[in-house]
Design a protein around this motif. Structure first.
Motif, mmCIF file in Angstrom:
data_model
loop_
_atom_site.group_PDB
_atom_site.id
_atom_site.type_symbol
_atom_site.label_atom_id
_atom_site.label_comp_id
_atom_site.label_asym_id
_atom_site.label_seq_id
_atom_site.Cartn_x
_atom_site.Cartn_y
_atom_site.Cartn_z
ATOM 1 N N LEU A 203 7.711 27.231 -15.390
ATOM 2 C CA LEU A 203 8.471 26.049 -15.030
ATOM 3 C C LEU A 203 9.348 25.787 -15.782
ATOM 4 O O LEU A 203 9.470 26.209 -17.151
ATOM 5 N N GLU A 206 15.103 21.589 -16.645
ATOM 6 C CA GLU A 206 16.415 21.683 -16.413
ATOM 7 C C GLU A 206 17.149 20.477 -17.443
ATOM 8 O O GLU A 206 16.644 19.546 -18.047
ATOM 9 N N ARG A 230 8.504 20.051 -9.946
ATOM 10 C CA ARG A 230 8.978 21.409 -10.180
ATOM 11 C C ARG A 230 8.228 22.512 -9.580
ATOM 12 O O ARG A 230 7.022 22.450 -9.920
#
Ligand code: M6R
Length: 607
Positions: A203, A206, A230
């Protein structure tokens, strides 16, 4: 750049953390450490190579299945056992590791000191441990949120507490973070290679996100709240590709890191009015006002950065400025005034010639400022003042991101001195500050023009010689473009001021000879175009680096590499990026070893 590791699962954490940190060694570091929870929190850390940490863990093992680890590349505070991460709060119940820079670290530290907090280290990281502990009220996630609301900057933060075992909370503000998903175990790292041999499912956290990691997986949320769904990324890269972040070469990766590097170099050092704070530049206002000449000394790419610096200082400060190759300066009996400032520029801080020239300047009474990328390097230790470029370790022999960071650092230095001397007024300072703040986005934009650059590379790949021309700051950029091309593509190239062409080199321009012209200096535009006309008249193949709104240039150039419009003074920053990419693509087409060009070393520590 620091490396981060985290583990939650059924296995002993320390060996997994240590192994992950070893796999992040390529990022560069000066100390390493791990913390494991097992009822209490235990920390082991050591300056130097990971082997020292491994020895420490052998003699004093850590038991526990949840832990965090870190390799540090010093920014605040020298490399040392005490400054190494992890850092705990005074109670020892909360532990953190962090990558990046807390810009308002000084004011946060003072606030906490006023409240009676004492600190063991000189780092900005330790403050975060204190902040999280202060904010804790039974919910680690909420405490981390509250702490990062106070901490400005570009960073990744990882936190663990004995009060909530089985959990790691991390936040990403620009600095990278990834989660590796295993079977009943979860990994956290700053980069995929750390755990690629353990899982292929990731994963990506961000910018602006928080992640809660448990052995069952990870939950990603916005920092302000709100769960994010995600998608899992399955990675097929091999370990070597992963170290390069999926790029084919370190050079390309480093070119792509430049927007983040500009952000880091500026972080916490400049306000919107153009006032600059440079933490290790110690000279006082009196010195800034009174010194009477500036010397810049360096080699190679760092020298080219100095050429840009000369023009920045000349235009902004109106101080007589000399730029000298260090290998020349050390033997040419330079007339250095005892009231001068010498800026020695060196990515590594270990270049033998630059050190020798810097020492000579000091002997002659000059104040020495080290502009370098490496904390604790010889140059930084010998200097009176230090301006760290914060580009992170540069692995490719061909310097790219370090050069850009050197330019940014020089704008900052000029603003710092110019405001004190009263030669840079508020209006000009604000304009430069605004321009600098636009640069990360502008450089990012340039990275998406690879197809035009590949086409330009095809156009010159078979040439025997390539010429680079420009005037003023554009000439300085042309010098760097030419060096990049020759060192990795092995194509002969030469750079010269555009006006110099007709004094000799024009004799070499024949049908199809590539001439690359840099055209960001508007005041000199027409003059440079005259040289372009001379080239065209001899059949030369002109490739121009020009502003995106330059609607004349297509009449003269065969190909145009566009750069975003900027203030003339800041033009070189954007203009160099297409030239770096051009050199890269030519070298790639020619099939060379791009990161390790023949005959060259990353750091030239011999004369
Ligand atoms: O570490 P330094 O900045 O002092 O290195 C100076 C030069 O050796 C270096 O910039 C060299 O020219 C680069 N390989 C160019 O890409």
């Amino acid at each position: 750049m620091c490396g981060i590791m985290g583990y939650v699962g059924p296995q002993q954490a320390a060996p997994i953390l240590l192994d992950g940190l070893r796999r992040l060694e390529y990022r560069g570091y000066d100390s390493a450490g791990v913390a494991v929870t097992n009822g209490d929190i235990d920390v082991r850390k050591a300056e130097g190579k990971i082997d020292r940490l491994a020895d420490l863990l052998n003699s004093s093992p850590l038991v526990g299945t949840i832990g965090i680890g870190h390799t540090r590349w010093a920014t605040h505070g020298e490399p040392s056992d005490v400054n190494a991460h992890p850092h705990t709060d005074p109670s020892g119940e909360f532990v953190v590791v962090h990558n990046g820079i807390i810009e308002n670290f000084q004011s946060l530290r003072e606030e906490l000191e006023d409240l009676g907090h004492g600190f063991m280290s000189e780092t900005d990281t330790e403050i975060l441990a204190h902040l999280v502990a202060r904010e804790y009220d039974g919910d680690l996630r909420a405490a981390v949120r509250a702490a990062v609301a106070k901490a400005e900057g570009a960073y990744a933060l990882v936190v663990m507490t004995k009060r909530e075992p089985g959990k790691i909370v991390a936040v990403r503000r620009i600095s990278p973070l990834i989660v590796g998903l295993g079977d009943g175990e979860t990994f956290l790292a700053s980069d995929i290679p750390a755990v690629l041999h353990r899982t292929r499912d990731f994963l990506i956290v961000e910018d602006g996100e928080l992640v809660v990691v448990t052995e069952d997986g990870a939950q990603i949320e916005k920092i302000e709240g709100g769960v994010i769904d995600r998608e899992v990324m399955h990675v097929d890269w091999d370990a070597e590709q992963a170290e390069k972040g999926g790029f084919e070469h370190f050079m390309l990766k480093e070119i792509h890191e430049q927007p983040a590097v500009v952000t880091e170099t500026l972080a916490g050092r400049l306000d919107e009015y153009g006032n600059a704070w440079l933490e290790d530049v110690k000279f006082d206002d009196e010195f800034a006002r009174d010194f009477d000449e500036l010397w810049i000394t360096a080699c190679g790419t760092a020298y080219h950065a100095g050429l840009v610096g000369k023009e920045i200082f000349r235009r902004l400060l109106r101080i007589p400025t000399n730029v000298e190759y260090a290998h020349e300066m050390r033997y040419n009996d330079p007339l250095i005034s005892a009231k001068s400032l010498t800026v020695a520029i060196s990515q590594s801080g270990e270049t033998a010639d630059t050190l020798a020239a810097a020492r000579l300047a000091k002997e002659r009474g000059s104040r020495l400022l080290a502009l370098t990328n490496v904390v604790g390097s010889t140059l930084s230790r010998e200097a009176d003042d230090i301006l760290y470029t914060r580009a992170g370790p540069e692995i490719s022999v061909a310097s790219t991101k370090a050069y850009l960071a050197m330019l940014i650092a020089q704008y900052l230095l000029a603003l710092r001195i110019g405001r004190v001397r009263g030669v840079v007024d508020e209006d000009l300072a604000g304009r430069v500050a605004h321009g600098l703040s636009q640069l990360p986005a502008q450089v990012e934009e340039l990275l998406h023009q690879e197809s035009e650059i590949s086409a330009a590379a095809e156009a010159i790949v078979d040439a025997d010689d390539v010429y680079f021309i420009g005037r003023g700051l554009d000439y300085a950029v042309a010098m760097e473009g030419s060096l990049k091309l020759k060192e990795i593509s092995y194509l002969h190239s030469e750079a010269m001021p555009a006006g110099e062409l007709k004094h000799g080199t024009l004799a070499l321009i024949t049908e199809g000879t590539p001439v690359i012209v840099v055209l960001t200096q508007q005041a000199l535009y027409d003059k440079t175009i005259s040289a372009v006309q001379e080239v065209k008249a001899r059949g030369g193949k002109v490739i121009a680096v020009a502003y995106e709104d330059d609607d004349q240039i297509h009449k003269f150039a065969h190909r145009v590499l566009r750069v975003p419009r900027a203030d003339d003074l800041l033009g070189p920053v954007a203009a160099v990026v297409p030239l770096q990419l051009l050199a890269y693509h030519v070298a790639r087409l020619r099939g060379h070893d791009i990161d390790q060009p023949r005959n060259l070393a990353k750091s030239v520590t011999v004369e």
